[in-house]
Design an enzyme around this catalytic site. Structure first.
Site, PDB file in Angstrom:
ATOM      1  N   HIS A  14       0.854  -1.189   0.000  1.00  0.00           N
ATOM      2  CA  HIS A  14       0.000   0.000   0.000  1.00  0.00           C
ATOM      3  C   HIS A  14       0.888   1.237   0.000  1.00  0.00           C
ATOM      4  CE1 HIS A  14      -0.108   1.158   4.541  1.00  0.00           C
ATOM      5  NE2 HIS A  14       0.980   0.479   4.297  1.00  0.00           N
ATOM      6  N   CYS A  33       6.018   6.252   3.837  1.00  0.00           N
ATOM      7  CA  CYS A  33       4.781   5.516   3.528  1.00  0.00           C
ATOM      8  C   CYS A  33       4.097   6.054   2.279  1.00  0.00           C
ATOM      9  CB  CYS A  33       3.813   5.561   4.707  1.00  0.00           C
ATOM     10  SG  CYS A  33       4.412   4.635   6.136  1.00  0.00           S
ATOM     11  N   HIS A  39       4.971   0.192  -0.737  1.00  0.00           N
ATOM     12  CA  HIS A  39       5.749  -0.575   0.230  1.00  0.00           C
ATOM     13  C   HIS A  39       4.818  -1.630   0.815  1.00  0.00           C
ATOM     14  CE1 HIS A  39       3.753   2.257   2.948  1.00  0.00           C
ATOM     15  NE2 HIS A  39       3.982   1.387   3.921  1.00  0.00           N
ATOM     16  N   HIS A  41       3.825  -4.902   3.856  1.00  0.00           N
ATOM     17  CA  HIS A  41       3.866  -5.382   5.238  1.00  0.00           C
ATOM     18  C   HIS A  41       3.428  -6.840   5.287  1.00  0.00           C
ATOM     19  CE1 HIS A  41       4.311  -1.326   6.875  1.00  0.00           C
ATOM     20  NE2 HIS A  41       3.366  -0.948   6.036  1.00  0.00           N
ATOM     21  N   ASP A  79      -4.503 -10.735   0.514  1.00  0.00           N
ATOM     22  CA  ASP A  79      -3.197 -11.394   0.489  1.00  0.00           C
ATOM     23  C   ASP A  79      -2.518 -11.259  -0.872  1.00  0.00           C
ATOM     24  OD1 ASP A  79      -1.097 -12.803   1.704  1.00  0.00           O
ATOM     25  OD2 ASP A  79      -1.825 -14.708   0.896  1.00  0.00           O
ATOM     26  N   HIS A  80      -1.287 -10.755  -0.824  1.00  0.00           N
ATOM     27  CA  HIS A  80      -0.451 -10.523  -2.000  1.00  0.00           C
ATOM     28  C   HIS A  80      -1.117  -9.587  -3.002  1.00  0.00           C
ATOM     29  CE1 HIS A  80       1.731 -13.843  -0.212  1.00  0.00           C
ATOM     30  NE2 HIS A  80       2.773 -13.363  -0.852  1.00  0.00           N
ATOM     31  N   GLU A 126       0.404  -4.122  11.804  1.00  0.00           N
ATOM     32  CA  GLU A 126       1.111  -3.758  10.581  1.00  0.00           C
ATOM     33  C   GLU A 126       2.587  -4.143  10.688  1.00  0.00           C
ATOM     34  OE1 GLU A 126       0.711   0.072   7.928  1.00  0.00           O
ATOM     35  OE2 GLU A 126       2.078   0.448   9.599  1.00  0.00           O
TER      36      GLU A 126
END
Length: 137
Positions: A14, A33, A39, A41, A79-80, A126
């Site tokens: 995100h 960010c 980037h 997490h 996810d991903h 996070e």
């Protein structure tokens, strides 16, 4: 009343930014960010439901059902993925951890109610040092 918590994990990218702001203002407010190249997490999601124990099963909710609800309505969508671009329930919203947790709560709540349990909270980690928890409104 008893509470049950299930942990799930997902990896996602995100960035925090506002389209109407300049790159300089986004960087001043959101720091790294706001990286234009995104980037990511490795998130940990804790979902807590509450209810009464069914005397026949000894369960508040079958944990297989709980896992299925969380995976179907949240994990499979996140996810991903790129949260800003790929996730239907995050379209047009700031992809902060706070907003992600709120939107996850709203995604899950009706599906648990169909199983006669109440969604108590969503806690989203996070990083190992940063997390938010949302109890609904």
């Amino acid at each position: 009343m008893i509470y049950i918590t299930r942990r799930e994990r997902f990896c996602a990218a995100h960035k925090l930014h506002r389209e109407e702001w300049s790159a300089q203002k986004n960087e001043a407010v959101f720091g790294y960010c706001s990286n234009p190249n995104w980037h990511g997490h490795n998130y940990e999601l804790y979902v807590t439901v509450k209810g009464e124990v069914n005397p026949e099963t000894g369960f508040v909710i079958d944990l297989k059902i709980m896992k299925s609800i969380i995976n179907t309505y949240v994990i499979d969508k996140l996810d991903h993925k790129n949260i800003n671009l790929d996730v239907d329930f995050m379209q047009g919203k700031m992809a902060s951890t706070e907003v992600i947790a709120i939107e996850i709560f709203h995604q899950l709540k009706p599906h648990f109610e169909q199983h006669n349990v109440l969604l108590h909270s969503v806690r989203l980690h996070e990083t190992e040092n940063n997390s938010v928890e949302y109890f609904g409104n």
